[in-house]
Design a protein around this motif. Sequence first.
Motif, PDB file in Angstrom:
ATOM      1  N   ALA A  38     -22.461 -77.706 -93.020  1.00  0.00           N
ATOM      2  CA  ALA A  38     -22.390 -79.140 -92.708  1.00  0.00           C
ATOM      3  C   ALA A  38     -23.125 -79.442 -91.402  1.00  0.00           C
ATOM      4  CB  ALA A  38     -20.935 -79.597 -92.624  1.00  0.00           C
ATOM      5  N   LEU A  39     -23.028 -78.536 -90.431  1.00  0.00           N
ATOM      6  CA  LEU A  39     -23.737 -78.722 -89.157  1.00  0.00           C
ATOM      7  C   LEU A  39     -25.248 -78.698 -89.381  1.00  0.00           C
ATOM      8  CD1 LEU A  39     -23.827 -78.980 -86.067  1.00  0.00           C
ATOM      9  CD2 LEU A  39     -23.646 -76.479 -85.956  1.00  0.00           C
ATOM     10  N   VAL A  40     -25.713 -77.746 -90.165  1.00  0.00           N
ATOM     11  CA  VAL A  40     -27.153 -77.668 -90.454  1.00  0.00           C
ATOM     12  C   VAL A  40     -27.624 -78.964 -91.101  1.00  0.00           C
ATOM     13  CG1 VAL A  40     -28.939 -76.487 -91.799  1.00  0.00           C
ATOM     14  CG2 VAL A  40     -27.174 -75.135 -90.634  1.00  0.00           C
ATOM     15  N   ARG A  41     -26.911 -79.422 -92.125  1.00  0.00           N
ATOM     16  CA  ARG A  41     -27.301 -80.662 -92.813  1.00  0.00           C
ATOM     17  C   ARG A  41     -27.262 -81.868 -91.877  1.00  0.00           C
ATOM     18  NH1 ARG A  41     -24.139 -78.038 -96.383  1.00  0.00           N
ATOM     19  NH2 ARG A  41     -22.333 -79.391 -96.069  1.00  0.00           N
ATOM     20  N   ARG A  42     -26.260 -81.927 -91.024  1.00  0.00           N
ATOM     21  CA  ARG A  42     -26.151 -83.049 -90.089  1.00  0.00           C
ATOM     22  C   ARG A  42     -27.318 -83.063 -89.105  1.00  0.00           C
ATOM     23  NH1 ARG A  42     -22.037 -86.178 -87.448  1.00  0.00           N
ATOM     24  NH2 ARG A  42     -23.165 -87.375 -85.881  1.00  0.00           N
ATOM     25  N   LEU A  43     -27.645 -81.901 -88.550  1.00  0.00           N
ATOM     26  CA  LEU A  43     -28.765 -81.849 -87.592  1.00  0.00           C
ATOM     27  C   LEU A  43     -30.089 -82.159 -88.281  1.00  0.00           C
ATOM     28  CD1 LEU A  43     -27.682 -78.808 -85.390  1.00  0.00           C
ATOM     29  CD2 LEU A  43     -27.573 -81.248 -84.811  1.00  0.00           C
ATOM     30  N   GLU A  44     -30.252 -81.702 -89.505  1.00  0.00           N
ATOM     31  CA  GLU A  44     -31.475 -82.027 -90.242  1.00  0.00           C
ATOM     32  C   GLU A  44     -31.587 -83.534 -90.469  1.00  0.00           C
ATOM     33  OE1 GLU A  44     -32.387 -77.938 -92.728  1.00  0.00           O
ATOM     34  OE2 GLU A  44     -31.153 -79.468 -93.712  1.00  0.00           O
ATOM     35  N   ALA A  45     -30.480 -84.170 -90.804  1.00  0.00           N
ATOM     36  CA  ALA A  45     -30.483 -85.622 -91.003  1.00  0.00           C
ATOM     37  C   ALA A  45     -30.721 -86.351 -89.686  1.00  0.00           C
ATOM     38  CB  ALA A  45     -29.160 -86.073 -91.630  1.00  0.00           C
ATOM     39  N   ASP A  46     -30.041 -85.928 -88.637  1.00  0.00           N
ATOM     40  CA  ASP A  46     -30.162 -86.600 -87.345  1.00  0.00           C
ATOM     41  C   ASP A  46     -31.566 -86.481 -86.752  1.00  0.00           C
ATOM     42  OD1 ASP A  46     -27.520 -87.376 -87.513  1.00  0.00           O
ATOM     43  OD2 ASP A  46     -26.788 -85.958 -86.009  1.00  0.00           O
ATOM     44  N   PHE A  47     -32.209 -85.327 -86.955  1.00  0.00           N
ATOM     45  CA  PHE A  47     -33.532 -85.108 -86.363  1.00  0.00           C
ATOM     46  C   PHE A  47     -34.667 -85.319 -87.365  1.00  0.00           C
ATOM     47  CE2 PHE A  47     -30.858 -83.186 -83.164  1.00  0.00           C
ATOM     48  CZ  PHE A  47     -31.506 -83.540 -81.989  1.00  0.00           C
ATOM     49  N   GLY A  48     -34.338 -85.573 -88.626  1.00  0.00           N
ATOM     50  CA  GLY A  48     -35.363 -85.820 -89.631  1.00  0.00           C
ATOM     51  C   GLY A  48     -36.287 -84.643 -89.851  1.00  0.00           C
ATOM     52  N   ALA A  49     -35.734 -83.444 -89.765  1.00  0.00           N
ATOM     53  CA  ALA A  49     -36.558 -82.238 -89.897  1.00  0.00           C
ATOM     54  C   ALA A  49     -35.732 -81.101 -90.486  1.00  0.00           C
ATOM     55  CB  ALA A  49     -37.087 -81.813 -88.525  1.00  0.00           C
ATOM     56  N   SER A  50     -36.405 -80.197 -91.129  1.00  0.00           N
ATOM     57  CA  SER A  50     -35.748 -79.005 -91.647  1.00  0.00           C
ATOM     58  C   SER A  50     -35.451 -78.066 -90.477  1.00  0.00           C
ATOM     59  CB  SER A  50     -36.673 -78.314 -92.654  1.00  0.00           C
ATOM     60  OG  SER A  50     -36.066 -77.160 -93.169  1.00  0.00           O
ATOM     61  N   CYS A  51     -34.216 -77.572 -90.418  1.00  0.00           N
ATOM     62  CA  CYS A  51     -33.802 -76.688 -89.329  1.00  0.00           C
ATOM     63  C   CYS A  51     -33.641 -75.260 -89.851  1.00  0.00           C
ATOM     64  CB  CYS A  51     -32.470 -77.140 -88.732  1.00  0.00           C
ATOM     65  SG  CYS A  51     -32.530 -78.746 -87.917  1.00  0.00           S
ATOM     66  N   GLU A  52     -34.280 -74.323 -89.191  1.00  0.00           N
ATOM     67  CA  GLU A  52     -34.054 -72.919 -89.526  1.00  0.00           C
ATOM     68  C   GLU A  52     -32.672 -72.542 -89.025  1.00  0.00           C
ATOM     69  OE1 GLU A  52     -37.079 -70.306 -88.084  1.00  0.00           O
ATOM     70  OE2 GLU A  52     -38.690 -71.499 -88.955  1.00  0.00           O
ATOM     71  N   PHE A  53     -32.075 -71.559 -89.675  1.00  0.00           N
ATOM     72  CA  PHE A  53     -30.753 -71.104 -89.236  1.00  0.00           C
ATOM     73  C   PHE A  53     -30.545 -69.653 -89.614  1.00  0.00           C
ATOM     74  CE2 PHE A  53     -30.325 -72.992 -93.412  1.00  0.00           C
ATOM     75  CZ  PHE A  53     -29.551 -72.068 -94.107  1.00  0.00           C
ATOM     76  N   GLU A  54     -29.649 -69.036 -88.879  1.00  0.00           N
ATOM     77  CA  GLU A  54     -29.194 -67.675 -89.155  1.00  0.00           C
ATOM     78  C   GLU A  54     -27.691 -67.785 -89.274  1.00  0.00           C
ATOM     79  OE1 GLU A  54     -30.379 -65.587 -85.585  1.00  0.00           O
ATOM     80  OE2 GLU A  54     -32.097 -66.925 -85.487  1.00  0.00           O
ATOM     81  N   ARG A  55     -27.101 -67.069 -90.230  1.00  0.00           N
ATOM     82  CA  ARG A  55     -25.659 -67.165 -90.399  1.00  0.00           C
ATOM     83  C   ARG A  55     -25.051 -65.828 -90.744  1.00  0.00           C
ATOM     84  NH1 ARG A  55     -24.507 -70.813 -95.589  1.00  0.00           N
ATOM     85  NH2 ARG A  55     -23.797 -72.014 -93.858  1.00  0.00           N
ATOM     86  N   ASP A  56     -23.737 -65.763 -90.550  1.00  0.00           N
ATOM     87  CA  ASP A  56     -22.947 -64.586 -90.882  1.00  0.00           C
ATOM     88  C   ASP A  56     -23.465 -63.343 -90.154  1.00  0.00           C
ATOM     89  OD1 ASP A  56     -20.672 -63.673 -92.040  1.00  0.00           O
ATOM     90  OD2 ASP A  56     -21.519 -63.418 -94.044  1.00  0.00           O
ATOM     91  N   THR A  57     -23.687 -63.488 -88.858  1.00  0.00           N
ATOM     92  CA  THR A  57     -24.213 -62.414 -88.021  1.00  0.00           C
ATOM     93  C   THR A  57     -23.268 -61.214 -88.041  1.00  0.00           C
ATOM     94  OG1 THR A  57     -25.163 -64.124 -86.606  1.00  0.00           O
ATOM     95  CG2 THR A  57     -25.089 -61.885 -85.714  1.00  0.00           C
ATOM     96  N   GLN A  58     -23.820 -60.050 -88.316  1.00  0.00           N
ATOM     97  CA  GLN A  58     -23.025 -58.829 -88.374  1.00  0.00           C
ATOM     98  C   GLN A  58     -22.831 -58.241 -86.979  1.00  0.00           C
ATOM     99  OE1 GLN A  58     -21.656 -57.576 -91.364  1.00  0.00           O
ATOM    100  NE2 GLN A  58     -22.312 -59.626 -91.943  1.00  0.00           N
ATOM    101  N   ASP A  59     -21.717 -57.561 -86.775  1.00  0.00           N
ATOM    102  CA  ASP A  59     -21.411 -56.865 -85.524  1.00  0.00           C
ATOM    103  C   ASP A  59     -21.523 -57.768 -84.300  1.00  0.00           C
ATOM    104  OD1 ASP A  59     -21.030 -54.444 -86.946  1.00  0.00           O
ATOM    105  OD2 ASP A  59     -23.187 -54.064 -86.909  1.00  0.00           O
TER     106      ASP A  59
END
Length: 165
Positions: A38-59
């Motif tokens: 939801a955060l990724v989608r919100r920032l993409e909408a707010d900034f009008g751009a596709s946002c790269e992301f990394e998730r579920d970081t191990q260790d």
Amino acid sequence: MAKSEIELLALLSELDDPERLERPLHYDRAATGLKFGALVRRLEADFGASCEFERDTQDSSEYGRVHVPADATVCGTRIVVCVSKFGSLAEVCADNPGAFLGTDEAHEEGALDLGDLATVEQALADLGYVSVPEELLESDYEGPSVLEDFAARPTWWARFFGTVW
């Protein structure tokens, strides 16, 4: 409403469990992932751009990061939002964690627009994240967990966003 430094330090202390360095006892990976999405989608909408992301970081006690691209920001510097596995903690940085001594310095050096910062902070607040300033996270860690094995200089950032192995 933003929390004071005293309230944030109390929250960090409350979330600190020396038995669980990577994630809290009742960590819900699925719920954390949904909220992060939801955060990724919100920032993409707010900034009008596709946002790269990394998730579920191990260790790591960090869940993931969202990168608002430089060309979507007023100052032309990307914004990075780091999300912890603990208590919906989040950190906002210009360029990368540690690139500046916090958002104030990034703004003073012309790398971060206060309107862009407010947009990110509002998205975090609306989604139930607690934004912790980088300056506070970089202060010396004073909790019960043993972090010397994980960081040369233990900080609150190392505790809630750093690598643990």
